[in-house]
Design an enzyme around this catalytic site. Sequence first.
Site, PDB file in Angstrom:
ATOM      1  N   HIS A 144      31.755 -67.812  15.039  1.00  0.00           N
ATOM      2  CA  HIS A 144      31.604 -66.354  15.029  1.00  0.00           C
ATOM      3  C   HIS A 144      32.120 -65.707  16.317  1.00  0.00           C
ATOM      4  O   HIS A 144      33.041 -64.895  16.280  1.00  0.00           O
ATOM      5  CB  HIS A 144      30.150 -65.960  14.793  1.00  0.00           C
ATOM      6  CG  HIS A 144      29.985 -64.478  14.595  1.00  0.00           C
ATOM      7  ND1 HIS A 144      30.446 -63.835  13.465  1.00  0.00           N
ATOM      8  CD2 HIS A 144      29.444 -63.520  15.386  1.00  0.00           C
ATOM      9  CE1 HIS A 144      30.190 -62.536  13.559  1.00  0.00           C
ATOM     10  NE2 HIS A 144      29.584 -62.311  14.719  1.00  0.00           N
ATOM     11  N   HIS A 196      32.359 -57.557  23.489  1.00  0.00           N
ATOM     12  CA  HIS A 196      31.791 -58.911  23.403  1.00  0.00           C
ATOM     13  C   HIS A 196      32.437 -59.877  24.389  1.00  0.00           C
ATOM     14  O   HIS A 196      32.511 -61.073  24.137  1.00  0.00           O
ATOM     15  CB  HIS A 196      31.908 -59.449  21.971  1.00  0.00           C
ATOM     16  CG  HIS A 196      31.314 -58.560  20.943  1.00  0.00           C
ATOM     17  ND1 HIS A 196      29.957 -58.306  20.879  1.00  0.00           N
ATOM     18  CD2 HIS A 196      31.893 -57.840  19.939  1.00  0.00           C
ATOM     19  CE1 HIS A 196      29.715 -57.478  19.880  1.00  0.00           C
ATOM     20  NE2 HIS A 196      30.868 -57.170  19.296  1.00  0.00           N
ATOM     21  N   HIS A 216      33.667 -61.393  15.011  1.00  0.00           N
ATOM     22  CA  HIS A 216      32.796 -60.705  15.974  1.00  0.00           C
ATOM     23  C   HIS A 216      33.469 -59.507  16.642  1.00  0.00           C
ATOM     24  O   HIS A 216      32.930 -58.404  16.616  1.00  0.00           O
ATOM     25  CB  HIS A 216      32.301 -61.704  17.014  1.00  0.00           C
ATOM     26  CG  HIS A 216      31.083 -61.266  17.768  1.00  0.00           C
ATOM     27  ND1 HIS A 216      30.060 -60.552  17.184  1.00  0.00           N
ATOM     28  CD2 HIS A 216      30.720 -61.476  19.062  1.00  0.00           C
ATOM     29  CE1 HIS A 216      29.113 -60.320  18.086  1.00  0.00           C
ATOM     30  NE2 HIS A 216      29.488 -60.868  19.222  1.00  0.00           N
ATOM     31  N   VAL A 217      34.624 -59.713  17.265  1.00  0.00           N
ATOM     32  CA  VAL A 217      35.344 -58.610  17.897  1.00  0.00           C
ATOM     33  C   VAL A 217      36.125 -57.873  16.812  1.00  0.00           C
ATOM     34  O   VAL A 217      36.897 -58.487  16.073  1.00  0.00           O
ATOM     35  CB  VAL A 217      36.310 -59.135  18.984  1.00  0.00           C
ATOM     36  CG1 VAL A 217      37.112 -57.980  19.580  1.00  0.00           C
ATOM     37  CG2 VAL A 217      35.540 -59.865  20.068  1.00  0.00           C
ATOM     38  N   HIS A 218      35.974 -56.569  16.719  1.00  0.00           N
ATOM     39  CA  HIS A 218      36.578 -55.787  15.641  1.00  0.00           C
ATOM     40  C   HIS A 218      38.043 -55.454  15.948  1.00  0.00           C
ATOM     41  O   HIS A 218      38.432 -54.300  16.131  1.00  0.00           O
ATOM     42  CB  HIS A 218      35.775 -54.513  15.402  1.00  0.00           C
ATOM     43  CG  HIS A 218      34.393 -54.797  14.912  1.00  0.00           C
ATOM     44  ND1 HIS A 218      33.377 -53.870  14.950  1.00  0.00           N
ATOM     45  CD2 HIS A 218      33.848 -55.915  14.365  1.00  0.00           C
ATOM     46  CE1 HIS A 218      32.267 -54.394  14.460  1.00  0.00           C
ATOM     47  NE2 HIS A 218      32.540 -55.642  14.109  1.00  0.00           N
TER      48      HIS A 218
END
Length: 202
Positions: A62, A72, A99-101
């Site tokens: 993730h 993050h 996780h990181v958009h």
Amino acid sequence: MPFEESGSRSNLYYSFSVAGVHVVMLGSYTDFDAGSAQYKWLHADLAKVDRARTPWIVALLHAPWYNTDSAHQGEGESMRKAMEGLLYQARVDIVFAGHVHAYERFGDQCGPVHMTVGDGGNREGFALTFEKPSPPISQFQEASFGHGRLRVVNETHAHWSWHRNDDPDSTIRDEVWLESLAASRACGVSLQAHAPSTSDEL
């Protein structure tokens, strides 16, 4: 989640093999240090992989281990320090994270290619702020909705493409040919301009 079949005691980490690829699912939010059950399971799981039967190894987790976005930042670093050596020793080919958009691709000549594909859809908005200048290991980055496609062509080559979804027509914004580390004489990723033969597709 076939965790019991892979010898795992938790559904947070497990593995399975399909179409010439050994897929390893890792748990970012459970213990991962050298004394943990997950670490011991991963060590044993990778040791059992037969690259003649599954020439590709792909890991998924993730929180990305590599990230030049301010969002993050550093959240995967402890896990990277604990487990990255196992992936290098096993010559894992690709690591996918979310996780990181945003989308970001990292290349390393003698280790896995890292792909952050956290841009598929979210309510919080895009992670827009990337480190500038980008380090050489960060080979592509974009914060927009998209999806990726991994096509395993044969036991030595695969094609990865990232498609931006914001356009009226299908748009490939990033693509790269990958050479399996199990077969690579150069110990790395081959960014070839031409497609390999598909005569023996998996």
